[in-house]
Motif scaffolding. Sequence first.
Motif, PDB file in Angstrom:
ATOM      1  N   ARG A 187      76.098  50.033  25.343  1.00 58.47           N
ATOM      2  CA  ARG A 187      75.687  51.220  26.110  1.00 58.47           C
ATOM      3  C   ARG A 187      75.369  50.813  27.545  1.00 58.47           C
ATOM      4  O   ARG A 187      74.650  49.842  27.790  1.00 58.47           O
ATOM      5  CB  ARG A 187      74.478  51.880  25.454  1.00 58.47           C
ATOM      6  CG  ARG A 187      73.995  53.132  26.176  1.00 58.47           C
ATOM      7  CD  ARG A 187      73.279  54.076  25.251  1.00 58.47           C
ATOM      8  NE  ARG A 187      74.227  54.649  24.269  1.00 58.47           N
ATOM      9  CZ  ARG A 187      73.889  55.612  23.403  1.00 58.47           C
ATOM     10  NH1 ARG A 187      72.661  56.104  23.371  1.00 58.47           N
ATOM     11  NH2 ARG A 187      74.792  56.084  22.560  1.00 58.47           N
ATOM     12  N   VAL A 188      75.908  51.564  28.492  1.00 64.77           N
ATOM     13  CA  VAL A 188      75.737  51.270  29.910  1.00 64.77           C
ATOM     14  C   VAL A 188      75.072  52.458  30.593  1.00 64.77           C
ATOM     15  O   VAL A 188      75.465  53.612  30.384  1.00 64.77           O
ATOM     16  CB  VAL A 188      77.095  50.972  30.578  1.00 64.77           C
ATOM     17  CG1 VAL A 188      76.936  50.811  32.092  1.00 64.77           C
ATOM     18  CG2 VAL A 188      77.724  49.724  29.969  1.00 64.77           C
ATOM     19  N   ARG A 189      74.050  52.159  31.389  1.00 65.70           N
ATOM     20  CA  ARG A 189      73.375  53.188  32.194  1.00 65.70           C
ATOM     21  C   ARG A 189      73.974  53.194  33.594  1.00 65.70           C
ATOM     22  O   ARG A 189      74.149  52.140  34.217  1.00 65.70           O
ATOM     23  CB  ARG A 189      71.879  52.910  32.270  1.00 65.70           C
ATOM     24  CG  ARG A 189      71.154  53.763  33.312  1.00 65.70           C
ATOM     25  CD  ARG A 189      69.656  53.540  33.300  1.00 65.70           C
ATOM     26  NE  ARG A 189      69.023  54.123  34.473  1.00 65.70           N
ATOM     27  CZ  ARG A 189      67.719  54.284  34.645  1.00 65.70           C
ATOM     28  NH1 ARG A 189      66.883  53.878  33.690  1.00 65.70           N
ATOM     29  NH2 ARG A 189      67.229  54.819  35.738  1.00 65.70           N
ATOM     30  N   ASP A 207      73.386  54.800  37.421  1.00 69.16           N
ATOM     31  CA  ASP A 207      72.554  55.516  38.390  1.00 69.16           C
ATOM     32  C   ASP A 207      73.465  55.908  39.548  1.00 69.16           C
ATOM     33  O   ASP A 207      74.115  55.036  40.154  1.00 69.16           O
ATOM     34  CB  ASP A 207      71.416  54.619  38.878  1.00 69.16           C
ATOM     35  CG  ASP A 207      70.401  54.324  37.784  1.00 69.16           C
ATOM     36  OD1 ASP A 207      69.345  54.974  37.782  1.00 69.16           O
ATOM     37  OD2 ASP A 207      70.671  53.459  36.925  1.00 69.16           O
ATOM     38  N   HIS A 228      74.563  57.895  30.700  1.00 74.68           N
ATOM     39  CA  HIS A 228      74.931  56.709  29.918  1.00 74.68           C
ATOM     40  C   HIS A 228      76.324  56.899  29.337  1.00 74.68           C
ATOM     41  O   HIS A 228      76.801  58.025  29.165  1.00 74.68           O
ATOM     42  CB  HIS A 228      73.887  56.401  28.837  1.00 74.68           C
ATOM     43  CG  HIS A 228      73.990  57.230  27.593  1.00 74.68           C
ATOM     44  ND1 HIS A 228      73.065  58.202  27.261  1.00 74.68           N
ATOM     45  CD2 HIS A 228      74.893  57.229  26.568  1.00 74.68           C
ATOM     46  CE1 HIS A 228      73.400  58.758  26.115  1.00 74.68           C
ATOM     47  NE2 HIS A 228      74.508  58.191  25.672  1.00 74.68           N
ATOM     48  N   ASP A 239      79.101  54.773  26.449  1.00 69.06           N
ATOM     49  CA  ASP A 239      79.336  53.683  25.503  1.00 69.06           C
ATOM     50  C   ASP A 239      80.730  53.115  25.748  1.00 69.06           C
ATOM     51  O   ASP A 239      81.722  53.857  25.756  1.00 69.06           O
ATOM     52  CB  ASP A 239      79.220  54.193  24.066  1.00 69.06           C
ATOM     53  CG  ASP A 239      77.790  54.592  23.712  1.00 69.06           C
ATOM     54  OD1 ASP A 239      76.858  53.982  24.270  1.00 69.06           O
ATOM     55  OD2 ASP A 239      77.620  55.507  22.888  1.00 69.06           O
ATOM     56  N   VAL A 280      72.090  48.652  28.668  1.00 70.90           N
ATOM     57  CA  VAL A 280      70.754  49.049  28.231  1.00 70.90           C
ATOM     58  C   VAL A 280      70.686  49.036  26.704  1.00 70.90           C
ATOM     59  O   VAL A 280      71.696  48.859  26.016  1.00 70.90           O
ATOM     60  CB  VAL A 280      70.378  50.459  28.757  1.00 70.90           C
ATOM     61  CG1 VAL A 280      70.179  50.438  30.251  1.00 70.90           C
ATOM     62  CG2 VAL A 280      71.448  51.477  28.377  1.00 70.90           C
ATOM     63  N   GLU A 325      70.453  50.248  22.864  1.00 70.22           N
ATOM     64  CA  GLU A 325      71.213  51.295  22.164  1.00 70.22           C
ATOM     65  C   GLU A 325      70.406  52.581  22.012  1.00 70.22           C
ATOM     66  O   GLU A 325      70.980  53.662  21.872  1.00 70.22           O
ATOM     67  CB  GLU A 325      71.646  50.786  20.792  1.00 70.22           C
ATOM     68  CG  GLU A 325      72.723  49.715  20.835  1.00 70.22           C
ATOM     69  CD  GLU A 325      73.192  49.304  19.452  1.00 70.22           C
ATOM     70  OE1 GLU A 325      72.747  49.945  18.476  1.00 70.22           O
ATOM     71  OE2 GLU A 325      73.995  48.370  19.352  1.00 70.22           O
ATOM     72  N   PHE A 347      68.627  53.932  24.289  1.00 74.60           N
ATOM     73  CA  PHE A 347      68.559  54.667  25.553  1.00 74.60           C
ATOM     74  C   PHE A 347      69.477  55.875  25.508  1.00 74.60           C
ATOM     75  O   PHE A 347      70.659  55.765  25.194  1.00 74.60           O
ATOM     76  CB  PHE A 347      68.953  53.772  26.731  1.00 74.60           C
ATOM     77  CG  PHE A 347      68.941  54.489  28.054  1.00 74.60           C
ATOM     78  CD1 PHE A 347      67.762  54.630  28.769  1.00 74.60           C
ATOM     79  CD2 PHE A 347      70.102  55.043  28.575  1.00 74.60           C
ATOM     80  CE1 PHE A 347      67.744  55.300  29.986  1.00 74.60           C
ATOM     81  CE2 PHE A 347      70.092  55.719  29.786  1.00 74.60           C
ATOM     82  CZ  PHE A 347      68.914  55.842  30.489  1.00 74.60           C
ATOM     83  N   ASP A 348      68.922  57.034  25.825  1.00 75.86           N
ATOM     84  CA  ASP A 348      69.695  58.275  25.907  1.00 75.86           C
ATOM     85  C   ASP A 348      69.344  58.925  27.240  1.00 75.86           C
ATOM     86  O   ASP A 348      68.192  59.301  27.466  1.00 75.86           O
ATOM     87  CB  ASP A 348      69.353  59.204  24.745  1.00 75.86           C
ATOM     88  CG  ASP A 348      70.235  60.447  24.699  1.00 75.86           C
ATOM     89  OD1 ASP A 348      70.204  61.234  25.651  1.00 75.86           O
ATOM     90  OD2 ASP A 348      70.949  60.627  23.689  1.00 75.86           O
ATOM     91  N   ALA A 349      70.320  59.015  28.131  1.00 75.43           N
ATOM     92  CA  ALA A 349      70.043  59.519  29.472  1.00 75.43           C
ATOM     93  C   ALA A 349      69.397  60.893  29.454  1.00 75.43           C
ATOM     94  O   ALA A 349      68.542  61.205  30.294  1.00 75.43           O
ATOM     95  CB  ALA A 349      71.337  59.560  30.286  1.00 75.43           C
ATOM     96  N   TYR A 367      62.005  57.139  32.827  1.00 79.51           N
ATOM     97  CA  TYR A 367      62.148  56.816  31.410  1.00 79.51           C
ATOM     98  C   TYR A 367      61.014  55.908  30.953  1.00 79.51           C
ATOM     99  O   TYR A 367      60.429  55.176  31.762  1.00 79.51           O
ATOM    100  CB  TYR A 367      63.496  56.111  31.170  1.00 79.51           C
ATOM    101  CG  TYR A 367      64.674  56.997  31.437  1.00 79.51           C
ATOM    102  CD1 TYR A 367      65.190  57.827  30.444  1.00 79.51           C
ATOM    103  CD2 TYR A 367      65.267  57.038  32.696  1.00 79.51           C
ATOM    104  CE1 TYR A 367      66.268  58.659  30.694  1.00 79.51           C
ATOM    105  CE2 TYR A 367      66.343  57.861  32.959  1.00 79.51           C
ATOM    106  CZ  TYR A 367      66.834  58.671  31.952  1.00 79.51           C
ATOM    107  OH  TYR A 367      67.900  59.512  32.206  1.00 79.51           O
TER     108      TYR A 367
END
Length: 278
Positions: A2-4, A6, A64, A66, A107, A109, A111-113, A256
């Motif tokens: 998972r990638v965040r 910004d 985010h 995947d 980030v 797993e 993490f949920d934007a 967050y």
Amino acid sequence: MRVRLDFAYDGTDFSGWAAQPGLRTVEGELTAALGRILRADPAPSLTVAGRTDAGVHARGAVAHVDVEEEAWNALPGRSDLAPEAAAVRRLAGVLPSDVVVRRARVVAEDFDARFSALTRQYSYRICDAPELLDPLRRRDTVTVRRPLDVDAMDVAARSLCGLREFAAFCKRREGATTVRTLLEYSWRREGHLVVGTVVADAFCHSMVRALVGAVVPVGEGRRPVEWPAQVQERAERDPGVTVMPAHGLCLEEVTYPSDEDLAARARTARAIRMLPGE
């Protein structure tokens, strides 16, 4: 993995965040760019913290995605860059100039934007001296013809804060609650501009622009300071509340919790909000 992401964008020439057939959207541009640099077909889908309307801007948007680990690790190619830095650089090469990804990082797993977010902060800019508006700011500042009493607006705005029913300022959706926690709503003057700050755990559709529309008549002297709170208590749309233009609105920041609290926060956010005693 998972990638965040910004990122920021000028919303002027977009039909909002959400992808729509035949329309230019932020999601559409960003998804296509990710598919291109990751060589993924279909392109990976994005989950965003705030689905902005057409014309709304963002300086602090978060999403985010995947991605396959192999594709992620291949991003640097022959360079010495880390995959995170390579992703930002390669996205800059394929995205249009009105979208900028500032940071990309792996980030947890959990993490949920959208659902892990604690707060979302928006700003709203109004110029009450149109002849003094910098023409370079015409895309992110709304003009009004009457001088605004920012102190009265600030008092009216603060009266709306707390865990409340915001049906008066939302477009209702079947089965969705309109209870929200408005953490901050304030106004300040910056020369010939008045700038609003609105912070909540989450927002309903068009809620921020309606909140602005509730206090502008107070600033113009057409409504008493108590009027927005009276509208809120009635919990129904009032024709006196104008949903303000989109281009004055900007998503400034999403916050967050720490990694260990991500899953718990997501569960709380997914639960139906209710007022105490309901």
